[in-house]
Design a protein around this motif. Sequence first.
Motif, PDB file in Angstrom:
ATOM      1  N   ALA A   1     -16.362 -15.026 -30.820  1.00  0.00           N
ATOM      2  CA  ALA A   1     -14.853 -14.874 -31.233  1.00  0.00           C
ATOM      3  C   ALA A   1     -14.189 -15.807 -30.345  1.00  0.00           C
ATOM      4  O   ALA A   1     -14.204 -15.615 -29.035  1.00  0.00           O
ATOM      5  CB  ALA A   1     -14.576 -13.329 -31.075  1.00  0.00           C
ATOM      6  N   LYS A   2     -13.222 -16.554 -30.917  1.00  0.00           N
ATOM      7  CA  LYS A   2     -12.341 -17.207 -30.316  1.00  0.00           C
ATOM      8  C   LYS A   2     -10.892 -17.043 -30.863  1.00  0.00           C
ATOM      9  O   LYS A   2     -10.604 -16.809 -31.960  1.00  0.00           O
ATOM     10  CB  LYS A   2     -12.575 -18.790 -30.615  1.00  0.00           C
ATOM     11  N   PRO A   3     -10.192 -16.918 -29.941  1.00  0.00           N
ATOM     12  CA  PRO A   3      -8.668 -16.522 -30.309  1.00  0.00           C
ATOM     13  C   PRO A   3      -8.061 -17.564 -31.356  1.00  0.00           C
ATOM     14  O   PRO A   3      -8.351 -18.874 -31.147  1.00  0.00           O
ATOM     15  CB  PRO A   3      -7.796 -16.507 -29.209  1.00  0.00           C
ATOM     16  N   VAL A   4      -7.267 -16.975 -32.556  1.00  0.00           N
ATOM     17  CA  VAL A   4      -6.654 -17.874 -33.471  1.00  0.00           C
ATOM     18  C   VAL A   4      -5.590 -18.703 -32.491  1.00  0.00           C
ATOM     19  O   VAL A   4      -5.009 -18.259 -31.680  1.00  0.00           O
ATOM     20  CB  VAL A   4      -5.854 -17.028 -34.491  1.00  0.00           C
TER      21      VAL A   4
ATOM     22  N   VAL B   1       4.540 -15.107 -30.802  1.00  0.00           N
ATOM     23  CA  VAL B   1       3.332 -14.189 -30.929  1.00  0.00           C
ATOM     24  C   VAL B   1       2.227 -14.816 -31.778  1.00  0.00           C
ATOM     25  O   VAL B   1       2.414 -15.865 -32.338  1.00  0.00           O
ATOM     26  CB  VAL B   1       3.748 -12.854 -31.768  1.00  0.00           C
ATOM     27  N   LYS B   2       0.985 -14.529 -31.417  1.00  0.00           N
ATOM     28  CA  LYS B   2       0.247 -15.176 -32.233  1.00  0.00           C
ATOM     29  C   LYS B   2       0.067 -14.654 -33.626  1.00  0.00           C
ATOM     30  O   LYS B   2       0.521 -13.449 -34.356  1.00  0.00           O
ATOM     31  CB  LYS B   2      -1.305 -14.544 -31.584  1.00  0.00           C
ATOM     32  N   ARG B   3      -0.127 -15.504 -34.691  1.00  0.00           N
ATOM     33  CA  ARG B   3      -0.321 -15.144 -36.086  1.00  0.00           C
ATOM     34  C   ARG B   3      -1.204 -14.117 -36.072  1.00  0.00           C
ATOM     35  O   ARG B   3      -2.066 -13.774 -35.439  1.00  0.00           O
ATOM     36  CB  ARG B   3      -0.596 -16.384 -36.924  1.00  0.00           C
ATOM     37  N   ARG B   4      -0.781 -13.245 -37.452  1.00  0.00           N
ATOM     38  CA  ARG B   4      -2.103 -11.968 -37.631  1.00  0.00           C
ATOM     39  C   ARG B   4      -3.320 -12.626 -38.085  1.00  0.00           C
ATOM     40  O   ARG B   4      -3.329 -13.507 -38.418  1.00  0.00           O
ATOM     41  CB  ARG B   4      -1.251 -11.276 -38.736  1.00  0.00           C
ATOM     42  N   VAL B   5      -4.217 -11.944 -37.458  1.00  0.00           N
ATOM     43  CA  VAL B   5      -5.794 -12.061 -38.074  1.00  0.00           C
ATOM     44  C   VAL B   5      -5.772 -11.727 -39.487  1.00  0.00           C
ATOM     45  O   VAL B   5      -5.551 -10.683 -39.923  1.00  0.00           O
ATOM     46  CB  VAL B   5      -6.834 -11.612 -37.022  1.00  0.00           C
ATOM     47  N   LYS B   6      -6.439 -12.833 -40.180  1.00  0.00           N
ATOM     48  CA  LYS B   6      -6.480 -12.371 -41.832  1.00  0.00           C
ATOM     49  C   LYS B   6      -7.891 -12.075 -42.089  1.00  0.00           C
ATOM     50  O   LYS B   6      -8.763 -12.674 -41.599  1.00  0.00           O
ATOM     51  CB  LYS B   6      -6.148 -13.759 -42.313  1.00  0.00           C
ATOM     52  N   VAL B   7      -7.938 -10.895 -42.519  1.00  0.00           N
ATOM     53  CA  VAL B   7      -9.211 -10.182 -42.817  1.00  0.00           C
ATOM     54  C   VAL B   7      -9.424 -10.019 -44.256  1.00  0.00           C
ATOM     55  O   VAL B   7      -8.398  -9.260 -45.039  1.00  0.00           O
ATOM     56  CB  VAL B   7      -9.573  -9.048 -42.061  1.00  0.00           C
ATOM     57  N   ALA B   8     -10.588 -10.231 -44.941  1.00  0.00           N
ATOM     58  CA  ALA B   8     -11.000  -9.847 -46.201  1.00  0.00           C
ATOM     59  C   ALA B   8     -12.006  -8.659 -46.216  1.00  0.00           C
ATOM     60  O   ALA B   8     -12.741  -8.775 -45.476  1.00  0.00           O
ATOM     61  CB  ALA B   8     -11.571 -11.146 -47.068  1.00  0.00           C
TER      62      ALA B   8
END
Length: 413
Positions: free
Chosen positions: A20-23, A176-183
């Motif tokens: 895992a790498k931060p967005v 702030v970091k953008r939201r993580v996009k999850v499908a």
Amino acid sequence: MTKPPMLTAQQALEHLLSNAKPVSESERVAMQAALGRVLAQDVNSLVDVPPLDNTSMDGYAVRVADTQVPGNILHIAQRIPAGSVGTTLELGTAARIFTGAPIPPGANAVVMQEDCAIPEGSTDQVQINIAPTSGQWIRRRGEDLTVGKAALMAGTFLRPQELGVAASAGLTHLNVKRRVKVATFFTGDELSLPGEPLKPGGIYNSNRDTLLACLKSLGCDATDFGIVPDNLGATRDTLRKASKDHDLIITSGGVSVGEEDHIKPAVTAEGRLDLWQIAIKPGKPLAFGAVRKSEDLKDGEAWFIGLPGNPVSSFVTFLLFVRPFILKLQGREEAQVQSYPMRADFDWSKVDRRNEFLRVRINPQGGLDLFPNQSSGVLTSASWGDGLVDCPPGQTFKAGDMVKYIPFNALLT
């Protein structure tokens, strides 16, 4: 041919987190839109907090030298409410002062009003009944925040208290970091959505609402691709669609090795699988890999985590593995699951070669009670419980023994 041993829970988690790498993208938002987001860069204070030495009590600002003998009577020379600034305190005088008001020049202690008395018939005198020490009840300038120094660090998850710190530092917006996009999608021809008629032999899909709620609690931007038919073509097609604009794809069901379990061949065809099955109960068939966003990989990959279909297995593996993975994608500092020693008020004699996670709740005596049915299909065990006991492989214990307790409320933010 002997199968290689399954990874332990810790080994599996370490493998996920190593990938895992931060967005990298961030955005600037107003303070009230920052709740539940992750700070993208350090925040420096624009002001000293407090801006001046001030009193933490209602009482009287005095010179210590004037109050060495309890019972001294001083002239009340000024009155300083919060939001006002007093004048220099003269020898032999006191200033009536209220919580938050600046300390007047010359004063070096505050005596709270409970330790003072007004002489009978007087309106401008106060009797100091204790001998204060220098600095008593004084909050120093900058003792909370100092102008130009870091108030909050990048990677901080923004709760109400962090927003309060940012506001006290004088800030109106935060990066702030953008939201993580999850499908997400769910496999199983037996599944129906609540409100639909049940098929013969069918069940309602509880995992959809459970997992989408978990993702919402973590501040993710989630897209639901619904229930996918149990066939390889439909599964591959949905993986391709889900990979396009998402950082992570999460599925539930179809990760075992039966003829109707199509996740493994579908992910292998559309990307790669790095991990398959771990030595935990519930939740053995956990899959991890990636799905190509384009055939030539020029657009990169979307991470893939396949969860078991049984509702407790799906919920528990989300908390133990998916949540830490998402936290790291978000750039949050805390990623490892935390456990706390607590007393078990039940016996556990069922030895298993896998790491078990038992649904429990805290009783009024401060110990842990066990839900009587630990089946992976009994989701009411998670609703009844308020946490998990992390039981290592091959371990039993007796009532009164200390065990590792993982609270649910620490796993859903």
